[in-house]
Scaffold this motif. Structure first.
Motif, mmCIF file in Angstrom:
data_model
loop_
_atom_site.group_PDB
_atom_site.id
_atom_site.type_symbol
_atom_site.label_atom_id
_atom_site.label_comp_id
_atom_site.label_asym_id
_atom_site.label_seq_id
_atom_site.Cartn_x
_atom_site.Cartn_y
_atom_site.Cartn_z
ATOM 1 N N ASN A 36 0.847 -1.357 -0.243
ATOM 2 C CA ASN A 36 -0.122 0.193 -0.179
ATOM 3 C C ASN A 36 0.727 1.076 0.063
ATOM 4 N N LEU A 37 2.210 1.146 0.302
ATOM 5 C CA LEU A 37 2.765 2.302 0.781
ATOM 6 C C LEU A 37 4.243 2.805 -0.050
ATOM 7 N N ALA B 150 0.941 7.970 0.668
ATOM 8 C CA ALA B 150 0.624 6.408 0.666
ATOM 9 C C ALA B 150 0.222 6.004 -0.743
ATOM 10 N N VAL C 176 -1.420 3.631 -1.881
ATOM 11 C CA VAL C 176 -2.491 3.041 -2.277
ATOM 12 C C VAL C 176 -3.598 4.070 -2.606
ATOM 13 N N TRP D 54 -2.502 12.041 0.225
ATOM 14 C CA TRP D 54 -2.275 11.381 1.517
ATOM 15 C C TRP D 54 -0.907 11.540 1.734
ATOM 16 N N ILE E 75 -2.513 6.582 10.714
ATOM 17 C CA ILE E 75 -3.193 5.529 9.673
ATOM 18 C C ILE E 75 -3.946 4.329 10.497
ATOM 19 N N LEU F 197 -7.680 4.010 10.220
ATOM 20 C CA LEU F 197 -8.242 2.869 9.560
ATOM 21 C C LEU F 197 -8.704 1.609 10.547
ATOM 22 N N ASP G 148 2.340 -3.986 12.272
ATOM 23 C CA ASP G 148 1.502 -4.116 11.110
ATOM 24 C C ASP G 148 1.632 -5.818 10.897
ATOM 25 N N HIS H 298 0.340 -8.653 9.738
ATOM 26 C CA HIS H 298 -0.524 -9.371 9.200
ATOM 27 C C HIS H 298 0.269 -10.486 8.342
ATOM 28 N N PHE I 183 5.362 0.415 10.765
ATOM 29 C CA PHE I 183 4.230 0.972 11.760
ATOM 30 C C PHE I 183 5.020 0.806 12.917
ATOM 31 N N ARG J 241 -11.943 -4.236 10.484
ATOM 32 C CA ARG J 241 -11.487 -3.345 9.369
ATOM 33 C C ARG J 241 -11.141 -3.886 7.991
ATOM 34 N N ARG J 242 -10.554 -5.284 8.000
ATOM 35 C CA ARG J 242 -10.215 -5.885 6.648
ATOM 36 C C ARG J 242 -11.534 -6.179 5.993
ATOM 37 N N LEU K 38 -10.547 0.645 4.651
ATOM 38 C CA LEU K 38 -9.682 0.718 3.496
ATOM 39 C C LEU K 38 -8.798 -0.440 3.489
ATOM 40 N N ALA K 39 -8.279 -0.967 2.690
ATOM 41 C CA ALA K 39 -7.271 -2.038 2.539
ATOM 42 C C ALA K 39 -7.970 -3.426 3.081
HETATM 43 C C1 SR1 Z 1 -2.857 3.224 4.043
HETATM 44 S S1 SR1 Z 1 -2.065 1.898 4.406
HETATM 45 C C2 SR1 Z 1 -3.594 0.575 4.591
HETATM 46 C C3 SR1 Z 1 -2.983 -0.429 5.481
HETATM 47 O O1 SR1 Z 1 -1.796 -1.179 4.729
HETATM 48 C C4 SR1 Z 1 -0.924 -1.509 5.730
HETATM 49 O O2 SR1 Z 1 -0.405 -2.593 5.656
HETATM 50 C C5 SR1 Z 1 -1.408 -1.142 7.168
HETATM 51 O O3 SR1 Z 1 -2.210 -2.252 7.619
HETATM 52 C C6 SR1 Z 1 -2.553 -0.011 6.712
HETATM 53 O O4 SR1 Z 1 -3.349 0.250 7.803
#
Ligand code: SR1
Ligand code: MG
Length: 402
Positions: free
Chosen positions: A38-39, A63, A65, A70, A172, A176, A229, A231, A249, A345-346, A350-351
């Protein structure tokens, strides 16, 4: 004046060539930009004649994404490099090697892990990783314990807290994970069939209260240096090896946020098993595997964290009778609450995650989304009452009917 600019492929090759330990000989280098996160930009540099390779990760000042609207601080590249190095020292063998950091250009040159797969992809493809629980529990126990007030001199810890102040990336997460999914925010991306489920969450006052408590912990509790972060897209894996990447993060926050992130992403994959048609036995087998992995991760994490505390604890006061048990109970509760928030959130924030988004059949995808929301909200509601990791298993099984 700042030297910063996004690297061209030719410049990436020039940077790679300066890493003599990887490219001691002068054969041709080939570069491909492979960033699908995303970044950031990610350059994969190979030397076809020798088979050698490395990765250059460069932060963009916004960002990717979303776009240039942003803006994001480039200091996150320094934070990422320093976190990678620190985590590599604390948890040897569980992070990629860092060859070079350039703070002006906001880049890190590191080991190429192309012989591994991104764990999210691996799980979607049905991979089984028997050593994952052992590895990730080791990574979390060591990196989190030795950067907490339990395992690190408290003055030294405060100095470290200073160098990991990470406002843009924390913002973020604050937005988010803890804010936008709980109202009709523009950043949300809600598929029409589950809009009613999102709206029900926005109306659920008891849930909103729990999210406010979780957010307060994220904002205020500088317990340990988190990955921030964690995941399954931040983990490279094979059946034998686990490497944790992408700690941009990183900041000092509540320990349960990292442990919860790992568990949430296994639960998202659990929900995505709806993609099997009919009463396929594979669905059940995958779910059993995922729940066993979650149980093993928590059990091994707790056992290792307690052992580190008993053998390497630097804090006399924390030896008070009953304190360790209470600390671990609160840590489990935080883990469960954050796992819930990270799951919700997932689904429509967003994302999203590919585990669910790539289910081609719309009805199966909707079932998976609703199941993930049931699990996520169940965990959020349970968090402060939770007693055991079995609470997570029960909530997941209830949501799937298994
Ligand atoms: C705008 S970034 C969206 C997400 O991607 C990253 O992996 C983080 O989890 C963030 O929240
Ligand atoms: Mg990332």
């Amino acid at each position: 004046m700042s030297q910063y600019h996004p690297l061209t492929e030719a410049e990436a090759i020039e940077t790679a060539r300066s890493i003599q330990e990887v490219f001691p000989t002068g054969e041709e280098l080939v570069c491909r930009e492979i960033g699908d996160g995303n970044l950031n930009l990610v350059f994969h540099i190979t030397q076809p004649a020798t088979g050698r390779s490395l990765i250059i990760k460069q932060a963009l000042p916004y960002a990717k994404v979303v776009g240039e609207s942003w803006p994001l601080s480039l200091d996150r590249a320094r934070i990422e490099s320093e976190a990678l190095v620190k985590q590599g020292e604390l948890a040897p063998g569980l992070t990629p090697r860092v060859y070079k950091t350039d703070t002006e250009l906001a880049l890190t040159v590191m080991e190429d892990l192309s012989d591994h797969v991104i764990m999210r992809r691996g799980l979607i493809d049905g991979g089984v990783y028997p050593l994952f629980a052992e590895h990730i529990s080791e990574f979390m126990a060591r990196t989190l314990f030795f950067t907490s007030d339990l395992g690190l001199n408290q003055q030294e810890k405060k100095r470290l807290v200073q160098s990991f102040i990470n406002p843009d990336l924390c913002k973020i997460t604050e937005d988010l994970i803890f804010e936008d999914p709980y109202f009709d925010a523009d950043t949300n991306s809600i598929e029409d069939p589950i809009r009613d489920a999102a709206e029900a969450i926005w109306q659920n006052e008891a849930l909103l209260l729990e999210v406010a408590y979780l957010r307060e912990k994220f904002l205020t509790r500088a317990q340990a240096l988190l990955h921030g972060d964690l995941h399954t897209g931040s983990i490279f894996i094979t059946p034998e090896s686990t490497k944790v990447i992408d700690p941009e993060f990183a900041y000092f926050g509540p320990i349960g946020f990292d442990v919860g992130a790992v568990i949430a992403n296994l639960l998202l994959n659990y929900a995505s098993q709806e993609h099997w048609s009919g009463e396929d036995a594979s669905r059940r087998d995958r779910r059993v595997y995922l729940l066993n992995t979650i149980r093993d991760i928590w059990t091994q994490f707790e056992e290792k964290f307690r052992r580190l505390w008993n053998e390497h604890g630097v804090d006399r006061v924390s030896r008070a009778a009953g304190y360790q048990d209470d600390y671990m109970r609160r840590l489990l509760q935080d883990t469960i609450g954050f796992a819930g928030a990270k799951t919700v959130r997932r689904v429509y924030g967003l994302a999203h995650v590919a585990d669910i988004d790539t289910i081609p059949d719309a009805a199966a995808r909707e079932r998976a989304q609703r199941m993930a929301l049931a699990i996520g909200t169940g965990l959020i509601m349970r968090n402060r009452q939770a007693e055991s990791i079995e609470d997570v298993i029960r909530i997941a099984k209830q949501a799937s009917g298994d």
